[in-house]
Design a protein around this motif. Sequence first.
Motif, PDB file in Angstrom:
ATOM      1  N   PHE A  27      40.218  -9.810   3.904  1.00  0.00           N
ATOM      2  CA  PHE A  27      40.357  -8.573   4.678  1.00  0.00           C
ATOM      3  C   PHE A  27      38.986  -7.965   4.963  1.00  0.00           C
ATOM      4  O   PHE A  27      38.746  -7.423   6.047  1.00  0.00           O
ATOM      5  N   TRP A  28      38.093  -8.047   3.998  1.00  0.00           N
ATOM      6  CA  TRP A  28      36.741  -7.465   4.185  1.00  0.00           C
ATOM      7  C   TRP A  28      35.962  -8.253   5.223  1.00  0.00           C
ATOM      8  O   TRP A  28      35.241  -7.674   6.046  1.00  0.00           O
ATOM      9  N   LEU A  29      36.097  -9.588   5.248  1.00  0.00           N
ATOM     10  CA  LEU A  29      35.383 -10.394   6.226  1.00  0.00           C
ATOM     11  C   LEU A  29      35.824 -10.062   7.645  1.00  0.00           C
ATOM     12  O   LEU A  29      35.012 -10.054   8.587  1.00  0.00           O
ATOM     13  N   TYR A  30      37.121  -9.832   7.834  1.00  0.00           N
ATOM     14  CA  TYR A  30      37.644  -9.535   9.153  1.00  0.00           C
ATOM     15  C   TYR A  30      37.659  -8.041   9.442  1.00  0.00           C
ATOM     16  O   TYR A  30      38.239  -7.619  10.436  1.00  0.00           O
ATOM     17  N   ARG A  31      37.008  -7.266   8.627  1.00  0.00           N
ATOM     18  CA  ARG A  31      36.908  -5.817   8.786  1.00  0.00           C
ATOM     19  C   ARG A  31      38.287  -5.157   8.920  1.00  0.00           C
ATOM     20  O   ARG A  31      38.489  -4.216   9.694  1.00  0.00           O
ATOM     21  N   LEU A  32      39.261  -5.686   8.161  1.00  0.00           N
ATOM     22  CA  LEU A  32      40.599  -5.105   8.157  1.00  0.00           C
ATOM     23  C   LEU A  32      40.662  -3.976   7.139  1.00  0.00           C
ATOM     24  O   LEU A  32      39.894  -3.940   6.172  1.00  0.00           O
ATOM     25  N   PRO A  33      41.559  -3.022   7.339  1.00  0.00           N
ATOM     26  CA  PRO A  33      41.638  -1.897   6.388  1.00  0.00           C
ATOM     27  C   PRO A  33      42.028  -2.370   4.988  1.00  0.00           C
ATOM     28  O   PRO A  33      43.012  -3.095   4.808  1.00  0.00           O
ATOM     29  N   LEU A  34      41.242  -1.964   3.963  1.00  0.00           N
ATOM     30  CA  LEU A  34      41.493  -2.373   2.583  1.00  0.00           C
ATOM     31  C   LEU A  34      42.694  -1.673   1.967  1.00  0.00           C
ATOM     32  O   LEU A  34      43.202  -2.091   0.926  1.00  0.00           O
ATOM     33  N   GLY A  35      43.143  -0.603   2.622  1.00  0.00           N
ATOM     34  CA  GLY A  35      44.309   0.099   2.110  1.00  0.00           C
ATOM     35  C   GLY A  35      45.526  -0.806   2.065  1.00  0.00           C
ATOM     36  O   GLY A  35      46.376  -0.709   1.166  1.00  0.00           O
ATOM     37  N   ALA A  36      45.625  -1.697   3.072  1.00  0.00           N
ATOM     38  CA  ALA A  36      46.755  -2.630   3.097  1.00  0.00           C
ATOM     39  C   ALA A  36      46.720  -3.556   1.887  1.00  0.00           C
ATOM     40  O   ALA A  36      47.736  -3.915   1.295  1.00  0.00           O
ATOM     41  N   VAL A  37      45.477  -3.952   1.518  1.00  0.00           N
ATOM     42  CA  VAL A  37      45.331  -4.825   0.342  1.00  0.00           C
ATOM     43  C   VAL A  37      45.769  -4.092  -0.918  1.00  0.00           C
ATOM     44  O   VAL A  37      46.478  -4.644  -1.764  1.00  0.00           O
ATOM     45  N   ARG A  38      45.325  -2.826  -1.022  1.00  0.00           N
ATOM     46  CA  ARG A  38      45.701  -2.059  -2.220  1.00  0.00           C
ATOM     47  C   ARG A  38      47.206  -1.876  -2.294  1.00  0.00           C
ATOM     48  O   ARG A  38      47.800  -1.980  -3.370  1.00  0.00           O
ATOM     49  N   TYR A  39      47.810  -1.598  -1.139  1.00  0.00           N
ATOM     50  CA  TYR A  39      49.268  -1.415  -1.127  1.00  0.00           C
ATOM     51  C   TYR A  39      49.983  -2.705  -1.538  1.00  0.00           C
ATOM     52  O   TYR A  39      50.909  -2.687  -2.358  1.00  0.00           O
ATOM     53  N   ALA A  40      49.557  -3.855  -0.979  1.00  0.00           N
ATOM     54  CA  ALA A  40      50.178  -5.146  -1.322  1.00  0.00           C
ATOM     55  C   ALA A  40      49.973  -5.471  -2.802  1.00  0.00           C
ATOM     56  O   ALA A  40      50.872  -5.974  -3.490  1.00  0.00           O
ATOM     57  N   ALA A  41      48.757  -5.148  -3.305  1.00  0.00           N
ATOM     58  CA  ALA A  41      48.468  -5.426  -4.715  1.00  0.00           C
ATOM     59  C   ALA A  41      49.354  -4.583  -5.617  1.00  0.00           C
ATOM     60  O   ALA A  41      49.862  -5.061  -6.644  1.00  0.00           O
ATOM     61  N   LEU A  42      49.556  -3.315  -5.250  1.00  0.00           N
ATOM     62  CA  LEU A  42      50.400  -2.447  -6.079  1.00  0.00           C
ATOM     63  C   LEU A  42      51.850  -2.921  -6.074  1.00  0.00           C
ATOM     64  O   LEU A  42      52.525  -2.899  -7.107  1.00  0.00           O
ATOM     65  N   VAL A  43      52.344  -3.355  -4.871  1.00  0.00           N
ATOM     66  CA  VAL A  43      53.711  -3.863  -4.802  1.00  0.00           C
ATOM     67  C   VAL A  43      53.859  -5.112  -5.671  1.00  0.00           C
ATOM     68  O   VAL A  43      54.811  -5.254  -6.450  1.00  0.00           O
ATOM     69  N   CYS A  44      52.874  -6.025  -5.558  1.00  0.00           N
ATOM     70  CA  CYS A  44      52.921  -7.254  -6.381  1.00  0.00           C
ATOM     71  C   CYS A  44      52.824  -6.928  -7.874  1.00  0.00           C
ATOM     72  O   CYS A  44      53.508  -7.550  -8.696  1.00  0.00           O
ATOM     73  N   LEU A  45      51.979  -5.945  -8.210  1.00  0.00           N
ATOM     74  CA  LEU A  45      51.834  -5.569  -9.614  1.00  0.00           C
ATOM     75  C   LEU A  45      53.135  -5.002 -10.149  1.00  0.00           C
ATOM     76  O   LEU A  45      53.548  -5.309 -11.275  1.00  0.00           O
ATOM     77  N   PHE A  46      53.816  -4.182  -9.347  1.00  0.00           N
ATOM     78  CA  PHE A  46      55.089  -3.605  -9.790  1.00  0.00           C
ATOM     79  C   PHE A  46      56.131  -4.702 -10.020  1.00  0.00           C
ATOM     80  O   PHE A  46      56.825  -4.713 -11.047  1.00  0.00           O
ATOM     81  N   LEU A  47      56.226  -5.611  -9.028  1.00  0.00           N
ATOM     82  CA  LEU A  47      57.189  -6.705  -9.182  1.00  0.00           C
ATOM     83  C   LEU A  47      56.845  -7.574 -10.393  1.00  0.00           C
ATOM     84  O   LEU A  47      57.739  -8.034 -11.116  1.00  0.00           O
ATOM     85  N   LEU A  48      55.534  -7.774 -10.624  1.00  0.00           N
ATOM     86  CA  LEU A  48      55.111  -8.563 -11.775  1.00  0.00           C
ATOM     87  C   LEU A  48      55.503  -7.895 -13.088  1.00  0.00           C
ATOM     88  O   LEU A  48      55.975  -8.556 -14.025  1.00  0.00           O
ATOM     89  N   LEU A  49      55.304  -6.570 -13.159  1.00  0.00           N
ATOM     90  CA  LEU A  49      55.653  -5.839 -14.380  1.00  0.00           C
ATOM     91  C   LEU A  49      57.152  -5.912 -14.660  1.00  0.00           C
ATOM     92  O   LEU A  49      57.569  -6.060 -15.817  1.00  0.00           O
ATOM     93  N   VAL A  50      57.975  -5.800 -13.583  1.00  0.00           N
ATOM     94  CA  VAL A  50      59.425  -5.918 -13.771  1.00  0.00           C
ATOM     95  C   VAL A  50      59.778  -7.309 -14.296  1.00  0.00           C
ATOM     96  O   VAL A  50      60.558  -7.465 -15.238  1.00  0.00           O
ATOM     97  N   TRP A  51      59.160  -8.307 -13.663  1.00  0.00           N
ATOM     98  CA  TRP A  51      59.441  -9.692 -14.099  1.00  0.00           C
ATOM     99  C   TRP A  51      58.978  -9.920 -15.534  1.00  0.00           C
ATOM    100  O   TRP A  51      59.675 -10.554 -16.333  1.00  0.00           O
ATOM    101  N   LEU A  52      57.787  -9.393 -15.867  1.00  0.00           N
ATOM    102  CA  LEU A  52      57.261  -9.565 -17.224  1.00  0.00           C
ATOM    103  C   LEU A  52      58.152  -8.878 -18.262  1.00  0.00           C
ATOM    104  O   LEU A  52      58.351  -9.394 -19.361  1.00  0.00           O
TER     105      LEU A  52
END
Length: 326
Positions: A27-52
């Motif tokens: 995302f940084w190389l293509y100058r895309l907004p990093l907020g999308a990355v943070r949002y995706a990471a938080l969603v994945c982290l939440f799903l991971l915590l539920v699975w764990l």
Amino acid sequence: MFGAYVRENRKVVIALAVYTAVFAFIFWLYRLPLGAVRYAALVCLFLLLVWLAVDYRRFAVRLRLLRRLEQEITLSTEQLPEPDGALEAQYQALVRALDADRRTQLTRSQQGYQELVEYYTVWAHQIKTPIAAMRLLLQDADTDEQRALLEQLQSVEQYVEMVLVFLRLDSSTTDYVIRRHSLDDIVRPAVRRFAGEFIRRRLRLEYQPLDHTVVTDGKWLGFVVEQVLSNALKYTASGSVTIAMDGDDLCIRDTGMGIAAEDLPRIFEQGFTGVNGRRDRRASGIGLYLCRRICGNLGHTIRASSVPNQGTEIRIGLGQKKTLPE
């Protein structure tokens, strides 16, 4: 348990961190907004915590079951949990194969031990025939040489009995018969058995009626008394052997060479002969070991005290009663 779970699943956590970093870098190389990355990471982290959380509960149940089975694995492997994947299934197959081999080896060992016991039992009964014949030939001994031969024959009988006792000690068919006995009825036959040796060696026997009743197996306790008397005679050149009661203890004292202080704590160990045993190469270190094992099985105690060159005292504690059979 939680630490064990984290260590086992650390690859999942590391993989999530690596994937998030890769997405952030792209995302940084293509100058895309990093907020999308943070949002995706938080969603994945939440799903991971539920699975764990769900997976940790399953992991904890399985681990507790395996730890419990660790204490029972000698009984059966049938209660192993369902394998989680092909690798765990292969591990369980290996465990079951090892358990089957262990059981096969145990069965063979038990069969071999039983055959050994049966062989020596037959041998002992067979060898008693020539021993009895020799005893008949020597029963009217009237010379010192004949009386000495009779004593040696008695030693042979004693060693044969030791073989049988040693083999039967851990057998499931050991014939303990626990009931009330007059202690005099157990001790007197043992004393009579060594009467000739007392006379030939001019040793004084100090024995008064014990007037004591004990709950025990008369045959096995008699074997213990005979072993202790045999040792007393073997290591006493002159003086006396005393048999008396002290409270609930049957005391057998001699005026022999005694036992070295460094040897005294170990005389009931299997195969230990000590200083005296090294002088007398016939000593096997088995007699007192058998006495300790038999006394333990009968609920009695046995202990020794000694002063070198003054004598030894063996105390057989008879106060710990076995329950009478109904």
